[in-house]
Design a protein around this motif. Structure first.
Motif, mmCIF file in Angstrom:
data_model
loop_
_atom_site.group_PDB
_atom_site.id
_atom_site.type_symbol
_atom_site.label_atom_id
_atom_site.label_comp_id
_atom_site.label_asym_id
_atom_site.label_seq_id
_atom_site.Cartn_x
_atom_site.Cartn_y
_atom_site.Cartn_z
ATOM 1 N N UNK A 1 -7.664 -6.112 -0.020
ATOM 2 C CA UNK A 1 -6.429 -6.811 -0.370
ATOM 3 C C UNK A 1 -5.870 -7.510 0.868
ATOM 4 N N UNK A 2 -5.497 -8.786 0.721
ATOM 5 C CA UNK A 2 -4.965 -9.553 1.856
ATOM 6 C C UNK A 2 -3.665 -8.968 2.398
ATOM 7 N N UNK A 3 -2.786 -8.547 1.494
ATOM 8 C CA UNK A 3 -1.502 -8.009 1.925
ATOM 9 C C UNK A 3 -1.689 -6.700 2.684
ATOM 10 N N UNK A 4 -2.544 -5.841 2.185
ATOM 11 C CA UNK A 4 -2.837 -4.584 2.892
ATOM 12 C C UNK A 4 -3.470 -4.862 4.246
ATOM 13 N N UNK A 5 -4.344 -5.856 4.290
ATOM 14 C CA UNK A 5 -4.974 -6.216 5.564
ATOM 15 C C UNK A 5 -3.911 -6.663 6.570
ATOM 16 N N UNK B 1 -0.317 -5.584 11.231
ATOM 17 C CA UNK B 1 1.038 -5.333 11.739
ATOM 18 C C UNK B 1 1.066 -4.120 12.643
ATOM 19 N N UNK B 2 0.349 -3.072 12.232
ATOM 20 C CA UNK B 2 0.279 -1.879 13.071
ATOM 21 C C UNK B 2 -0.292 -2.234 14.439
ATOM 22 N N UNK B 3 -1.338 -3.057 14.440
ATOM 23 C CA UNK B 3 -1.979 -3.463 15.697
ATOM 24 C C UNK B 3 -1.057 -4.361 16.519
ATOM 25 N N UNK C 1 9.102 -11.169 9.503
ATOM 26 C CA UNK C 1 8.734 -12.009 10.639
ATOM 27 C C UNK C 1 7.403 -11.599 11.243
ATOM 28 N N UNK C 2 7.027 -10.323 11.121
ATOM 29 C CA UNK C 2 5.683 -9.937 11.565
ATOM 30 C C UNK C 2 4.634 -10.557 10.641
#
Length: 146
Positions: free
Chosen positions: A102-106, A111-113, A72-73
């Motif tokens: 990488x889009x997924x890593x980005x 998510x952390x933010x 959900x994030x």
């Protein structure tokens, strides 16, 4: 999905997966959710067995990651990017993609933010502060603070 309950948010993912498996048409939001599910094959067994996972609690003190929160994030980030809200998030996402490669890593950096912004809002008893979110993203993308 304005302010859904935990069960409603989980059912949305279960239902989206079931519709995909039945080749039923998906709404725009379901297509976004499916894209998230497609990038996370490790969670597909979970959305494939709603009876087993609808009520499951995931406790961080036992080292458990909540797959529903994670998905959900991603979905929240996809929605933010689709409307560039908060303003500038889309450009910073592109910068994070370049920085991480990488889009997924980005999105995981975002998510952390996002989690930090939510935690700060809860801690201070205020609403989410988009400027804190964007500042965190700038730091993660290696950009100087303005």
């Amino acid at each position: 999905m304005f302010n859904p309950s935990r069960d409603q948010a989980r059912r949305f993912l279960f239902d989206t997966w079931a519709k995909h498996k039945q080749n039923a048409p998906l709404t725009d939001l379901e297509r976004m959710a499916f894209a998230v599910l497609a990038r996370h094959p490790e969670y597909q067994v979970i959305v494939d067995t709603p009876d087993r996972y609808l009520d499951k609690d995931y406790l961080p003190e036992f080292g458990e990651t909540n797959p529903f929160l994670h998905m959900n994030m991603h979905l929240a980030i996809e929605e933010q990017l689709s409307i560039d809200q908060p303003t500038g998030v889309r450009d910073l996402y592109r910068r994070l993609c370049e920085y991480t490669g990488d889009e997924h890593s980005a999105q995981h950096e975002m998510m952390d933010c996002l989690a930090e912004m939510i935690w700060q809002a809860q801690r201070s008893g205020t609403g989410p502060d988009g400027s804190l979110y964007l500042a965190c993203m700038r730091r993660k993308a290696g950009l100087a603070e303005n």
